[in-house]
Design a protein around this motif. Structure first.
Motif, PDB file in Angstrom:
ATOM      1  N   GLY B  19       0.795  -1.214   0.083  1.00  0.00           N
ATOM      2  CA  GLY B  19      -0.112  -0.119  -0.002  1.00  0.00           C
ATOM      3  C   GLY B  19       0.831   1.199   0.035  1.00  0.00           C
ATOM      4  O   GLY B  19       0.569   2.190  -0.542  1.00  0.00           O
ATOM      5  N   LYS B  20       1.878   1.224   0.750  1.00  0.00           N
ATOM      6  CA  LYS B  20       2.764   2.378   0.744  1.00  0.00           C
ATOM      7  C   LYS B  20       3.562   2.438  -0.470  1.00  0.00           C
ATOM      8  O   LYS B  20       3.555   3.843  -0.896  1.00  0.00           O
ATOM      9  CB  LYS B  20       3.811   2.056   1.783  1.00  0.00           C
ATOM     10  CG  LYS B  20       4.522   3.233   2.560  1.00  0.00           C
ATOM     11  CD  LYS B  20       5.525   2.735   3.669  1.00  0.00           C
ATOM     12  CE  LYS B  20       7.151   3.251   3.304  1.00  0.00           C
ATOM     13  NZ  LYS B  20       7.966   2.484   3.897  1.00  0.00           N
ATOM     14  N   ALA B  21       3.911   1.376  -1.137  1.00  0.00           N
ATOM     15  CA  ALA B  21       4.647   1.908  -2.427  1.00  0.00           C
ATOM     16  C   ALA B  21       3.433   2.305  -3.480  1.00  0.00           C
ATOM     17  O   ALA B  21       3.966   3.362  -4.431  1.00  0.00           O
ATOM     18  CB  ALA B  21       4.975   0.050  -3.134  1.00  0.00           C
ATOM     19  N   LEU B  26       1.308   7.013  -6.562  1.00  0.00           N
ATOM     20  CA  LEU B  26       0.089   8.107  -6.713  1.00  0.00           C
ATOM     21  C   LEU B  26       0.950   9.356  -6.621  1.00  0.00           C
ATOM     22  O   LEU B  26       0.705  10.261  -7.752  1.00  0.00           O
ATOM     23  CB  LEU B  26      -0.590   7.894  -5.831  1.00  0.00           C
ATOM     24  CG  LEU B  26      -1.769   6.499  -6.311  1.00  0.00           C
ATOM     25  CD1 LEU B  26      -2.865   6.549  -5.020  1.00  0.00           C
ATOM     26  CD2 LEU B  26      -2.503   6.673  -7.579  1.00  0.00           C
ATOM     27  N   ALA B  27       1.658   9.627  -5.605  1.00  0.00           N
ATOM     28  CA  ALA B  27       2.206  10.980  -5.438  1.00  0.00           C
ATOM     29  C   ALA B  27       3.190  11.441  -6.574  1.00  0.00           C
ATOM     30  O   ALA B  27       3.240  12.547  -6.990  1.00  0.00           O
ATOM     31  CB  ALA B  27       2.895  10.869  -3.941  1.00  0.00           C
ATOM     32  N   ARG B  28       3.887  10.629  -7.095  1.00  0.00           N
ATOM     33  CA  ARG B  28       4.988  10.591  -8.036  1.00  0.00           C
ATOM     34  C   ARG B  28       4.152  11.065  -9.449  1.00  0.00           C
ATOM     35  O   ARG B  28       4.752  11.831 -10.140  1.00  0.00           O
ATOM     36  CB  ARG B  28       5.958   9.463  -8.203  1.00  0.00           C
ATOM     37  CG  ARG B  28       7.022   9.499  -7.305  1.00  0.00           C
ATOM     38  CD  ARG B  28       8.178   8.452  -7.725  1.00  0.00           C
ATOM     39  NE  ARG B  28       7.702   7.106  -7.694  1.00  0.00           N
ATOM     40  CZ  ARG B  28       7.829   6.505  -6.416  1.00  0.00           C
ATOM     41  NH1 ARG B  28       8.110   6.984  -5.439  1.00  0.00           N
ATOM     42  NH2 ARG B  28       7.290   5.241  -6.372  1.00  0.00           N
ATOM     43  N   LEU B  29       3.033  10.328  -9.516  1.00  0.00           N
ATOM     44  CA  LEU B  29       2.098  10.540 -10.823  1.00  0.00           C
ATOM     45  C   LEU B  29       1.530  11.799 -10.786  1.00  0.00           C
ATOM     46  O   LEU B  29       0.810  12.080 -11.782  1.00  0.00           O
ATOM     47  CB  LEU B  29       1.298   9.409 -10.872  1.00  0.00           C
ATOM     48  CG  LEU B  29       1.891   8.076 -11.288  1.00  0.00           C
ATOM     49  CD1 LEU B  29       1.082   6.847 -11.480  1.00  0.00           C
ATOM     50  CD2 LEU B  29       2.788   8.329 -12.764  1.00  0.00           C
ATOM     51  N   THR B  33      -4.690  13.622  -4.157  1.00  0.00           N
ATOM     52  CA  THR B  33      -5.910  13.476  -3.365  1.00  0.00           C
ATOM     53  C   THR B  33      -5.775  12.504  -2.221  1.00  0.00           C
ATOM     54  O   THR B  33      -6.547  12.921  -1.326  1.00  0.00           O
ATOM     55  CB  THR B  33      -6.881  13.099  -4.496  1.00  0.00           C
ATOM     56  OG1 THR B  33      -6.679  13.713  -5.857  1.00  0.00           O
ATOM     57  CG2 THR B  33      -8.298  13.384  -3.903  1.00  0.00           C
ATOM     58  N   PHE B  34      -4.983  11.325  -2.421  1.00  0.00           N
ATOM     59  CA  PHE B  34      -5.131  10.402  -1.486  1.00  0.00           C
ATOM     60  C   PHE B  34      -3.883  10.249  -0.515  1.00  0.00           C
ATOM     61  O   PHE B  34      -2.732  10.292  -1.112  1.00  0.00           O
ATOM     62  CB  PHE B  34      -5.200   8.975  -2.161  1.00  0.00           C
ATOM     63  CG  PHE B  34      -6.246   9.007  -3.340  1.00  0.00           C
ATOM     64  CD1 PHE B  34      -7.801   8.811  -2.674  1.00  0.00           C
ATOM     65  CD2 PHE B  34      -6.183   9.018  -4.470  1.00  0.00           C
ATOM     66  CE1 PHE B  34      -8.710   9.142  -3.649  1.00  0.00           C
ATOM     67  CE2 PHE B  34      -7.303   9.179  -5.489  1.00  0.00           C
ATOM     68  CZ  PHE B  34      -8.651   9.142  -4.871  1.00  0.00           C
ATOM     69  N   SER B  35      -4.111  10.181   0.620  1.00  0.00           N
ATOM     70  CA  SER B  35      -3.139  10.245   1.616  1.00  0.00           C
ATOM     71  C   SER B  35      -2.606   8.859   1.935  1.00  0.00           C
ATOM     72  O   SER B  35      -1.411   8.342   2.399  1.00  0.00           O
ATOM     73  CB  SER B  35      -3.517  10.882   2.777  1.00  0.00           C
ATOM     74  OG  SER B  35      -4.502  10.320   3.533  1.00  0.00           O
ATOM     75  N   SER B  36      -3.450   7.729   1.788  1.00  0.00           N
ATOM     76  CA  SER B  36      -3.051   6.465   2.141  1.00  0.00           C
ATOM     77  C   SER B  36      -3.606   5.587   1.378  1.00  0.00           C
ATOM     78  O   SER B  36      -4.532   5.615   0.815  1.00  0.00           O
ATOM     79  CB  SER B  36      -3.214   6.286   3.773  1.00  0.00           C
ATOM     80  OG  SER B  36      -3.215   4.962   4.255  1.00  0.00           O
ATOM     81  N   VAL B  37      -2.903   4.446   1.048  1.00  0.00           N
ATOM     82  CA  VAL B  37      -3.510   3.090   0.241  1.00  0.00           C
ATOM     83  C   VAL B  37      -3.194   1.893   1.215  1.00  0.00           C
ATOM     84  O   VAL B  37      -2.044   1.818   1.694  1.00  0.00           O
ATOM     85  CB  VAL B  37      -2.690   3.009  -0.987  1.00  0.00           C
ATOM     86  CG1 VAL B  37      -3.288   1.999  -1.735  1.00  0.00           C
ATOM     87  CG2 VAL B  37      -3.073   4.416  -1.747  1.00  0.00           C
TER      88      VAL B  37
END
Lengths: 784, 83
Positions: B19-21, B26-29, B33-37
């Motif tokens: 999930g962390k990966a 997501l952040a790199r892309l 919007t999302f803080s955690s997966v």
């Protein structure tokens, strides 16, 4: 005192619900003073009543819940060594200046560091992760690797190799496969992802480890002398920085509850006591730390393992100027709902704490930023002599850090000589029926080779990277692992681990020395010179006086042995409470020996490589079958006295091997241990598929023994070597000059067109194909 | 044929490296919007017959003993799904 201990069974303790906070109020130092009689769950946290009272005495008030959390984890057996300390002192006392000559860092730091010459140093340590590996084998073993690797990083070194000493329950027990699969995959997952070669170790199966496997992880690192770092917080005003993974709610209480008391694997836990590791995060952390070291950006560094922030802050402060102020609100959290106590106790993986000069903080942040490692400055070093921790603006911890990390309780536990051992020692294997006919001898040689403990462990080691990084010179199935340190000069190190729990059960003093002697010999046969020891002492409950006797004897044996061999113990760890039900494991002091070799190119392989070489047995064989693999397998027997140890002889043998390899007289060398000469011959032959013709008549006559004893005795101080014909005279001359017993027992096979076999003259001829089928088939049969 | 879906998630307190990966990716892309997966597992157990208490009890047992590792995971959902 109105406080009464809360009754709690270990099973309850494993399911502990953190009962720290009364409603929304944070338990501060001030509240601890104004509300002195609040009941505190010290018993559920693993503290005894007198320990709790001692904490109150130290503080002059009741501890806050945060302080109680810190003391409970740091005073746990796992962190404080409270039952073992009085015995472990011997490792520091039984030393000579000669032994510490090359020791740059000794016991007490994260790992010992040895000067290996050419400006290089090697650091290594072995540590247990037994209990987590039973409850959750995969993550338990994986985080065991992660933890020991962080110990190596915190010395300023680059980790370059790992190895594991494993003990599982009976190979045919249904639960064993679960544990084996989990542990082996966990180790291979973590270390393979880190890109570290696994260069050996050992695996044993015995029902005494049924509900308590041993997972002892060893790691080795290399560093330049100037890169050495220590775990201390010096320099008032220097910053205390936490970096790496975020802190979460995993592994809380793992140190005090899991590793320090009996546990129950049944039932779900409220807070998971195990941790989940992320090797890729650790890999980044390794590279990040090495860059920080290179640029000289940290003054002191400590990894976060058992007891997490509690341990790191109190140890760093104790080893430095003595004071530290930390704001817990600045800890980056994975789960914002964590309480202060949980943050203090969390054992989340892949975290480090560094002490950084204020003027270097920007450069430090630039490096961690480059590696995308999350970092927060928690506070600074002070000269107050107090560790002060604040949370939500209030002081929740105000302690002398030494009372947490250094001056914990010390127990001189009662010791009782186990009277059952007399009867056990009297029950020698010497009277057991020994075979004389060739057919029977052959069957027993094959049965031993295919037995769980002597069979091929490739099914396990093939799951590990062995050659990654490109510096592995030797790995399983050689007697010791060897890694090159310097690509120019070829300087390298060799490591081997050993422990025979059966011997230690018969005689813990001698058993520990046998483990030491074997690991020492295993390093010597590779061509390296043994220089240092790291030990992982696995025992039952210290509250059992008979276990404490076993422990005291083993430590004594090991300390005396190291003194005699002239190599220091540089660190390690103690694991107590290893038992299945109420039955303690066999005492298992795993000894890791590290050796140095000036050029790995002159390493000695463990198997025969060429045809027509003479095979020599070095050393004397006596009727020593007590505790042997042969007695165990053929007769289901465990009794008598383990083989005699003569460490002076071991030293002479190591010197002889060193001389022989330096003059390039030795083609191969293989240590004789479990399974005796028979097993050494089998392994030497199977290593490269070269057979041999063996003749033992002269040996039997010289040593006054029968053929079965020659094959299966486990007398110490013995090695078989193969020597090219042209070096024969010089080799025998070398042995005679050093007065070491040497006997030619065979020749590697040069018969053209014949399928290779192991031939014992006049007795048997076993084809290597048959031998290999048995030897290699056992583990896959049970686990593949 | 009815299918029973079992959903398993890593325990909330534990690190979820996958999930962390994904969160990092997501952040790199460019998605902020999302803080955690967090990533879990979904099992679909198909069988022939009616969905009754006995089947659900059996699935619960399987879910807790085989499909999840109670030490590090929780069974967060068991529900019948007609396909």
């Amino acid at each position: 005192m109105t406080t009464s201990p809360v009754e709690s069974s270990p099973a309850d303790a494993a399911q502990i619900d953190m009962p720290f906070v009364d409603g929304p109020l944070v338990d501060t130092v001030e509240r601890a003073a104004t509300n002195p009689e609040r009941e505190q769950p010290y018993a559920a946290l693993g503290l005894k009543e007198d320990e709790y009272l001692k904490i109150r005495e130290i503080l002059g008030r009741r501890p806050t819940s945060g302080e109680l959390a810190m003391y409970s984890v740091m005073w746990s057996e796992h962190c404080s060594y409270k039952s073992s300390k009085v015995w472990l002192r011997q490792f520091g006392q039984k030393v000579t200046p000669e032994m510490t000559k090359n020791l740059m860092v000794g016991m007490g730091e994260n790992a010992g560091v040895i000067d290996v010459g050419e400006g290089w140093a090697v650091t290594f340590k072995i540590e247990s992760h037994n209990h987590p590996s039973y409850i959750e084998p995969f993550q338990g073993a994986a985080t065991g690797v992660g933890g020991i690797v962080r110990d190596i990083i915190s010395m300023g070194a680059r980790p370059v190799a790992v190895m594991d000493a494993l003990r599982f329950g009976a190979i045919d027990s249904p639960d064993t496969a679960r544990v084996v699969h989990g542990v082996v995959s966990g180790i291979s997952f973590y270390a393979n992802c880190l890109g570290l070669p696994n260069i050996g170790g050992e695996t044993y199966f015995d029902s005494v480890y049924q509900a308590n496997p041993l997972v002892n992880a060893l790691a080795v690192g290399v560093l330049r002398h100037e890169d050495l770092h220590l775990a201390n917080a010096r320099g008032v005003g220097n910053k205390v920085v936490l970096f790496g993974a975020r802190t979460g709610g995993d592994g809380i209480g793992g140190a005090s509850i899991l590793a320090s008391d009996s546990f129950s694997a049944s039932g779900p836990t409220k807070r998971p006591a195990v941790q989940v590791g992320d090797p890729f995060a650790e890999k980044v952390l390794i590279e990040c730390c090495l860059e920080l070291f290179r640029d000289d950006l940290v003054e002191g560094i400590q990894d976060l393992g058992a007891a997490g922030i509690s341990c790191a802050t109190s140890e760093l402060a104790s080893n430095g100027d003595g004071g530290m102020a930390v704001d817990l609100d600045r800890v980056l959290l994975r789960d914002p709902s964590l309480t202060a106590e949980e943050i203090l106790m969390s054992e989340s993986q892949e975290r480090m704490m560094a002490i950084v000069r204020p003027e270097k903080l920007d450069a430090f942040m630039a490096v961690v930023g480059k590696w995308e490692v999350e970092t927060s400055v928690l506070g600074e070093v002070t000269d107050t002599g107090r560790l002060i921790i604040t949370w939500r603006g209030e002081t929740i911890v105000d302690v002398d850090p030494r009372t947490v990390a250094v001056d914990g309780p010390v127990y001189d536990r009662p010791i009782a000589y186990p009277t059952w051992i007399d009867e056990l020692n009297a029950d020698s294997a010497s009277g057991l029926a020994r075979p004389t006919a060739g057919e029977e001898l052959a069957a027993q040689v094959q049965a031993l080779a295919a037995s769980a403990n002597l069979s091929d462990k490739s099914w396990i080691t093939a799951q590990y990277d062995r050659y990654v990084m490109g510096n592995t010179a030797l790995s399983y199935p050689d007697d010791g692992g060897m890694v090159r340190v310097d690509e120019e000069s070829g300087l390298g190190f060799a490591v081997a681990t050993d422990a025979n729990g059966r011997y230690c059960y018969l005689d813990p003093y001698q058993g520990a020395q046998l483990a030491l002697a074997e690991a020492y010999r295993n390093v010597a046969v590779t061509g390296a010179t043994p220089v240092a020891v790291s030990d992982c002492l696995n025992f039952g409950s210290p509250e059992n006086p008979e276990v404490m006797w076993q422990f005291s004897k083993s430590v004594e044996g090991l300390a005396d042995g190291c003194l005699e061999l002239g190599i220091p113990v540089t660190g390690g760890n103690v694991s107590f409470y290893n038992q299945t039900g109420n039955v303690p494991i066999h005492p298992t002091p795993v000894v890791g020996v590290l050796g140095v070799i000036d050029d790995v190119a002159r390493r000695v392989p463990s198997g025969w490589q060429d045809e027509g070489h003479n095979i020599y047995l070095l050393g004397i064989t006596s009727l020593e079958l007590d505790g042997s693999a042969w007695a165990g397998l053929v007769h289901g027997h465990l009794g008598g006295r383990p083989p005699a140890v003569d460490l002076q002889r071991e030293k002479e043998l190591a010197g002889l091997l060193n001389g022989g390899t330096k003059e390039a007289l030795i083609g191969s060398a293989h240590d004789l241990a479990d399974g005796g000469l028979a097993q050494a011959l089998v392994e030497s032959a199977l290593r490269f598929g070269i057979g041999a013709r063996i003749f033992l008549d002269e040996l039997c006559e010289r040593d006054g023994i029968d053929l079965a004893t020659a094959l299966f005795s486990e007398s110490t101080g013995r090695v078989i070597v193969s020597v090219p014909r042209e070096d024969d005279v010089r080799f025998v001359g070398l042995c005679e000059a050093r007065r070491y017993p040497v006997q030619r027992i065979g020749v590697t096979d040069g018969l053209p067109d014949a399928a290779p076999s192991l031939n014992l003259q006049g007795m048997f001829d076993i084809s290597l194909a048959d031998l290999r089928a048995g030897w290699s088939g056992t583990l896959p049969t049970h686990f593949a | 044929m009815p299918t029973i879906v079992v959903e398993v998630m890593p325990k909330a307190e534990l690190l979820d490296p996958q999930g962390k990966a994904v969160a990092g990716a997501l952040a790199r892309l460019g998605s902020s919007t999302f803080s955690s997966v967090r990533i879990g597992k979904r099992f679909e157990l198909t069988f022939d017959g009616p969905v009754d208490d006995a089947v659900l009890a059996e699935v619960k047992d399987i879910a807790e003993t085989l499909l999840s590792n109670a030490v590090i995971e929780d069974v967060v959902g068991i529900h019948a799904d007609a396909l």
